[in-house]
Design a protein around this motif. Sequence first.
Motif, PDB file in Angstrom:
ATOM      1  N   PRO A 189      10.444  11.715   2.062  1.00 40.46           N
ATOM      2  CA  PRO A 189      11.528  10.787   1.736  1.00 40.46           C
ATOM      3  C   PRO A 189      11.239   9.978   0.483  1.00 40.46           C
ATOM      4  CG  PRO A 189      10.487  10.202   3.848  1.00 40.46           C
ATOM      5  CD  PRO A 189       9.809  11.426   3.354  1.00 40.46           C
ATOM      6  N   SER A 190      12.276   9.381  -0.042  1.00 45.22           N
ATOM      7  CA  SER A 190      12.136   8.542  -1.223  1.00 45.22           C
ATOM      8  C   SER A 190      11.180   7.382  -0.928  1.00 45.22           C
ATOM      9  CB  SER A 190      13.514   8.002  -1.614  1.00 45.22           C
ATOM     10  OG  SER A 190      13.379   7.193  -2.741  1.00 45.22           O
ATOM     11  N   GLY A 191      10.263   7.135  -1.837  1.00 51.06           N
ATOM     12  CA  GLY A 191       9.324   6.031  -1.662  1.00 51.06           C
ATOM     13  C   GLY A 191       8.100   6.398  -0.854  1.00 51.06           C
ATOM     14  N   SER A 192       7.977   7.680  -0.461  1.00 50.98           N
ATOM     15  CA  SER A 192       6.834   8.053   0.370  1.00 50.98           C
ATOM     16  C   SER A 192       5.560   8.204  -0.454  1.00 50.98           C
ATOM     17  CB  SER A 192       7.140   9.355   1.117  1.00 50.98           C
ATOM     18  OG  SER A 192       7.499  10.367   0.197  1.00 50.98           O
ATOM     19  N   GLY A 193       5.677   8.236  -1.780  1.00 49.37           N
ATOM     20  CA  GLY A 193       4.476   8.259  -2.616  1.00 49.37           C
ATOM     21  C   GLY A 193       4.232   9.571  -3.340  1.00 49.37           C
ATOM     22  N   LYS A 194       5.215  10.460  -3.372  1.00 54.68           N
ATOM     23  CA  LYS A 194       5.034  11.770  -4.005  1.00 54.68           C
ATOM     24  C   LYS A 194       4.703  11.639  -5.483  1.00 54.68           C
ATOM     25  CE  LYS A 194       9.300  12.926  -3.006  1.00 54.68           C
ATOM     26  NZ  LYS A 194       9.808  11.699  -2.376  1.00 54.68           N
ATOM     27  N   THR A 195       5.538  10.860  -6.174  1.00 53.97           N
ATOM     28  CA  THR A 195       5.321  10.677  -7.608  1.00 53.97           C
ATOM     29  C   THR A 195       3.954  10.061  -7.869  1.00 53.97           C
ATOM     30  OG1 THR A 195       7.685  10.443  -8.021  1.00 53.97           O
ATOM     31  CG2 THR A 195       6.198   9.527  -9.663  1.00 53.97           C
ATOM     32  N   THR A 196       3.613   9.083  -7.062  1.00 49.99           N
ATOM     33  CA  THR A 196       2.340   8.395  -7.263  1.00 49.99           C
ATOM     34  C   THR A 196       1.168   9.367  -7.156  1.00 49.99           C
ATOM     35  OG1 THR A 196       3.382   6.451  -6.301  1.00 49.99           O
ATOM     36  CG2 THR A 196       0.987   6.406  -6.535  1.00 49.99           C
ATOM     37  N   ILE A 197       1.249  10.281  -6.195  1.00 57.64           N
ATOM     38  CA  ILE A 197       0.158  11.246  -6.024  1.00 57.64           C
ATOM     39  C   ILE A 197      -0.068  12.060  -7.299  1.00 57.64           C
ATOM     40  CG2 ILE A 197      -0.463  13.425  -4.897  1.00 57.64           C
ATOM     41  CD1 ILE A 197       0.273  12.368  -2.326  1.00 57.64           C
ATOM     42  N   GLU A 235       0.866  -1.176   0.000  1.00 60.09           N
ATOM     43  CA  GLU A 235       0.000   0.000   0.000  1.00 60.09           C
ATOM     44  C   GLU A 235       0.905   1.229   0.000  1.00 60.09           C
ATOM     45  OE1 GLU A 235      -2.897   0.384   3.177  1.00 60.09           O
ATOM     46  OE2 GLU A 235      -4.287   1.090   1.631  1.00 60.09           O
ATOM     47  N   VAL A 236       0.905   1.923  -1.137  1.00 68.21           N
ATOM     48  CA  VAL A 236       1.836   3.031  -1.323  1.00 68.21           C
ATOM     49  C   VAL A 236       1.243   4.328  -0.774  1.00 68.21           C
ATOM     50  CG1 VAL A 236       3.007   4.402  -3.058  1.00 68.21           C
ATOM     51  CG2 VAL A 236       2.881   1.938  -3.313  1.00 68.21           C
ATOM     52  N   LEU A 237      -0.056   4.501  -0.961  1.00 66.61           N
ATOM     53  CA  LEU A 237      -0.744   5.667  -0.392  1.00 66.61           C
ATOM     54  C   LEU A 237      -1.844   5.154   0.526  1.00 66.61           C
ATOM     55  CD1 LEU A 237      -1.045   8.092  -3.437  1.00 66.61           C
ATOM     56  CD2 LEU A 237       0.596   8.169  -1.553  1.00 66.61           C
ATOM     57  N   ASP A 264       7.527  16.718 -11.480  1.00 72.54           N
ATOM     58  CA  ASP A 264       8.047  15.604 -10.693  1.00 72.54           C
ATOM     59  C   ASP A 264       9.570  15.627 -10.646  1.00 72.54           C
ATOM     60  OD1 ASP A 264       8.381  13.364  -9.243  1.00 72.54           O
ATOM     61  OD2 ASP A 264       7.769  11.946 -10.810  1.00 72.54           O
ATOM     62  N   GLU A 265      10.092  16.185  -9.586  1.00 73.68           N
ATOM     63  CA  GLU A 265      11.549  16.233  -9.399  1.00 73.68           C
ATOM     64  C   GLU A 265      12.262  16.586 -10.698  1.00 73.68           C
ATOM     65  OE1 GLU A 265      13.604  13.300  -7.172  1.00 73.68           O
ATOM     66  OE2 GLU A 265      11.752  12.589  -6.248  1.00 73.68           O
ATOM     67  N   VAL A 266      11.882  17.728 -11.256  1.00 77.21           N
ATOM     68  CA  VAL A 266      12.329  18.033 -12.608  1.00 77.21           C
ATOM     69  C   VAL A 266      13.815  18.366 -12.696  1.00 77.21           C
ATOM     70  CG1 VAL A 266      10.092  18.759 -13.429  1.00 77.21           C
ATOM     71  CG2 VAL A 266      11.588  20.423 -12.336  1.00 77.21           C
TER      72      VAL A 266
HETATM   73  N1  LIG Z   1       4.505   0.792 -10.996  1.00 76.34           N
HETATM   74  C1  LIG Z   1       4.856   0.412  -9.747  1.00 76.34           C
HETATM   75  N2  LIG Z   1       4.810  -0.883  -9.388  1.00 76.34           N
HETATM   76  C2  LIG Z   1       5.160  -1.269  -8.143  1.00 76.34           C
HETATM   77  N3  LIG Z   1       5.544  -0.434  -7.183  1.00 76.34           N
HETATM   78  C3  LIG Z   1       5.616   0.870  -7.478  1.00 76.34           C
HETATM   79  C4  LIG Z   1       5.271   1.366  -8.760  1.00 76.34           C
HETATM   80  N4  LIG Z   1       5.423   2.698  -8.769  1.00 76.34           N
HETATM   81  C5  LIG Z   1       5.849   3.026  -7.524  1.00 76.34           C
HETATM   82  N5  LIG Z   1       5.956   1.939  -6.729  1.00 76.34           N
HETATM   83  C6  LIG Z   1       6.359   1.931  -5.322  1.00 76.34           C
HETATM   84  O1  LIG Z   1       5.565   2.837  -4.644  1.00 76.34           O
HETATM   85  C7  LIG Z   1       6.295   3.508  -3.639  1.00 76.34           C
HETATM   86  C8  LIG Z   1       6.128   4.986  -3.789  1.00 76.34           C
HETATM   87  O2  LIG Z   1       6.671   5.359  -5.031  1.00 76.34           O
HETATM   88  P1  LIG Z   1       6.779   6.861  -5.514  1.00 76.34           P
HETATM   89  O3  LIG Z   1       7.498   6.811  -6.788  1.00 76.34           O
HETATM   90  O4  LIG Z   1       5.446   7.491  -5.476  1.00 76.34           O
HETATM   91  O5  LIG Z   1       7.709   7.486  -4.383  1.00 76.34           O
HETATM   92  P2  LIG Z   1       8.400   8.900  -4.369  1.00 76.34           P
HETATM   93  O6  LIG Z   1       7.971   9.544  -3.112  1.00 76.34           O
HETATM   94  O7  LIG Z   1       8.155   9.617  -5.638  1.00 76.34           O
HETATM   95  O8  LIG Z   1       9.935   8.499  -4.238  1.00 76.34           O
HETATM   96  P3  LIG Z   1      11.228   9.160  -4.919  1.00 76.34           P
HETATM   97  O9  LIG Z   1      11.600  10.348  -4.091  1.00 76.34           O
HETATM   98  O10 LIG Z   1      12.235   8.078  -4.839  1.00 76.34           O
HETATM   99  O11 LIG Z   1      10.860   9.514  -6.326  1.00 76.34           O
HETATM  100  C9  LIG Z   1       7.722   3.043  -3.772  1.00 76.34           C
HETATM  101  O12 LIG Z   1       7.959   2.074  -2.771  1.00 76.34           O
HETATM  102  C10 LIG Z   1       7.771   2.410  -5.120  1.00 76.34           C
HETATM  103  O13 LIG Z   1       8.673   1.334  -5.121  1.00 76.34           O
END
Ligand SMILES: Nc1ncnc2c1ncn2[C@@H]1O[C@H](COP(=O)(O)OP(=O)(O)OP(=O)(O)O)[C@@H](O)[C@H]1O
Lengths: 270, 236, 219
Positions: free
Chosen positions: A51-59, A31-33, A188-190
């Motif tokens: 932090p890295s992996g916190s879900g910013k990009t996903t949002i 569960e990413v978010l 996104d982190e351009v």
């Molecule tokens: N397509 C995907 N399939 C599986 N897991 C994913 C996918 N995209 C992202 N994740 C996972 O979701 C979590 C959040 O990813 P996200 O890219 O949103 O983080 P982030 O905050 O942007 O990190 P970063 O600062 O490293 O870019 C991470 O653990 C990542 O491994």
Amino acid sequence: MGAIEKDLASKDSLSTLVRYENVTKRFGDIEVLKGVDLDIKPGEKVALIGPSGSGKTTIIRMLMTLEKPTSGVISMGGEPLWHKKSSSGKLVPADEKHLRRMRSDIGMVFQHFNLFPHMSILRNVTEAPIHVLGLSKEEARERAVDMLEKVGLGDKLDAYPEQLSGGQKQRVAIARAVVMRPKVMLFDEVTSALDPELVGEVLEVIKDLAKETDMAMILVTHEMDFARDVADRIVFLHDGQIEEQGTPQEVLENPSSERLQAFLSRFLRN
Amino acid sequence: MTWDWNFAIEVFPEIAGAIWLVIGITLGAYIVSLVFGLALTFARRSSFKPLALATYGFIEFVRSTPPLVQLFFVFFALPSIGISFDKYTAGILTLGIHYSTYLSEVYRSGIEAVPKGQWEAAKAMNFSKMQTWFKVILPQALPPVIPMMGNYLLVLFKETPILMAIGVGEFLQEAQLIGAANFKYLEPITIVGLLFLLLSYPSALLINKLEKRSKRGFRSTKKAVKEMNEFEELKG
Amino acid sequence: MMDVYVDIIPKILPGAIITIQLLVASSCLALVIAFIAGLGRVSRFAVVRSLTSVYVELFRGTSLLVQMFFIFFALPAFGFQFSPFLAGVTALGLNYGAYGSEIVRGAILAIPNGQTEASIALNMTRWQRMRLVILPQAIRMMLPGFGNTSIELLKGTSLVSLITLTDLTYKGLMVQNTNISYTFPVFIVLLIMYFVIALPLIFGVRKLEKNASKGVVKA
Ligand SMILES: Nc1ncnc2c1ncn2[C@@H]1O[C@H](COP(=O)(O)OP(=O)(O)OP(=O)(O)O)[C@@H](O)[C@H]1O
Ligand SMILES: [Mg+2]
């Protein structure tokens, strides 16, 4: 824009442009978010840190319709993004037509630029205005040249992406997104794929843009000084949840949560 | 006129009976192509320029002219200058040599993928040329290209029907004879197609699997190297 | 000695024209099929994907000559009578179209995902994404593959001699039949003529391979 529409728009500016309601996202078992609520006003500039992996990009990818939320509702201008109202008034999954209509208000700049390598710089910027907005070649060109000049690339119209530096590519990517005149722009982190000496020129362009447009912006970034300068509000994301948010002063100088304090101290140390 | 099951069942064994002949020819030609292909690869890398150049020309020429005409050349034309083969040998040699030009490309790609350092290491260890090739280079060059090599076994197998042109009784020749005798071609030719599918599809799946496995193997090697480097960094 | 060649070449030249006609016609057919089937393989509809992959597996899993014989000898059982030329073009087009579709599919899948995402972000329709962004880049990658396939196709055209079409190979066999002492030179001439037809294709492929990497995102 007609007078009435302008009127509506200004009334609208008091309310919300983008709204996340209890949005969750899982990738397989992870569960990413974990339930995100977030409102963004028209014209508001929001920096998303964490932090890295916190879900910013996903949002932001979910807002760009590149990723589908697992549950919850994202709406844009009061209308659900990933759902549409069926004739019986129930919410059903959105189809491509609905998504396309919603996308016209959203633009995005990517970490790795994603310029079209087979097109000149000018065509990179005019392609969508011509084919998507239906502008004439002349109108599109005018708009594009204008914008490319603004980002300092007026002399590179006929170059190809591979001939540009990373910083120049990213400025083209910004111009390409801006000429579509979206209501909200996602970054996104351009600068994180750029050589350090090229970061500044891109951040400057975004700062200028932020000052002079009434587009809303969501900026995912690791550059705290930049966030402070450009953002009206900073949102700190941790482990798929919004941990803290507020004005740059509040968040950066007076962080209340321990996690944010730890996160910031790590940054200051670096 | 449509499909006649009785006829199909009746002629199936006659056609399928050619299977051992087809497999024999395929394997024979494959061995020729593997060995001769390697010879071509060496000749092409020879430091004796005329040999390298002639080999290059030979490969290009054989690759871009039809195996059917090459078959006629071997079976009909060579005897007139005193070199004759029976039809089976002619078939095996023609297909084998034709595909050896493809295999030499496969070998070449494998060899080029071996890091330069390996040659230098072999030199440093005072290996002879033969030792370098067979102990150092080929053992690393071949495994990654095994799926590609397997692929050419299949391609070769599917090329065997052209041997009917010189009267080799493979599947299609059998089917054709039956068809002509009964004025019914649908069933026998369909059976030939089925036999090819039956034999080649599972092999194709197998090769696919091999390919995925070898890619995975490759990736895990890369990962191992990376981990090793990180470990070194930690130590250092 | 030269007389032999002077005698042979004009006799088989008409066959060369048939061979080139076959090459051109079936290359066009194969190209069209390759794109249709290649796009089918990456369709978002599962039915389309499986139908096209059945087609591809069927034609790649059996032999070209078997397919040609099926079309020429077996299809008349259903009332489809093909002329040798049409049977040849159909078999060559379907067979190499199947191989070509793999090239199309591979090239499309090789375009980095970021390109699709960028075009979604610019609000392009599915077809616009394909037409304006993916295909122009993918086609550059396909060209060397198509070139190689066309050389394979040229070689494949010789099989039509076995369904009585008077192509280059068939003409050669005729000359050899009428004058046994020509056996050696005839086949030499045949091989050389095929090679001469192939030469522009070979050089074309060389050139395309050099250009293939231009204007494509490097991974
Ligand atoms: N397509 C995907 N399939 C599986 N897991 C994913 C996918 N995209 C992202 N994740 C996972 O979701 C979590 C959040 O990813 P996200 O890219 O949103 O983080 P982030 O905050 O942007 O990190 P970063 O600062 O490293 O870019 C991470 O653990 C990542 O491994
Ligand atoms: Mg990210």
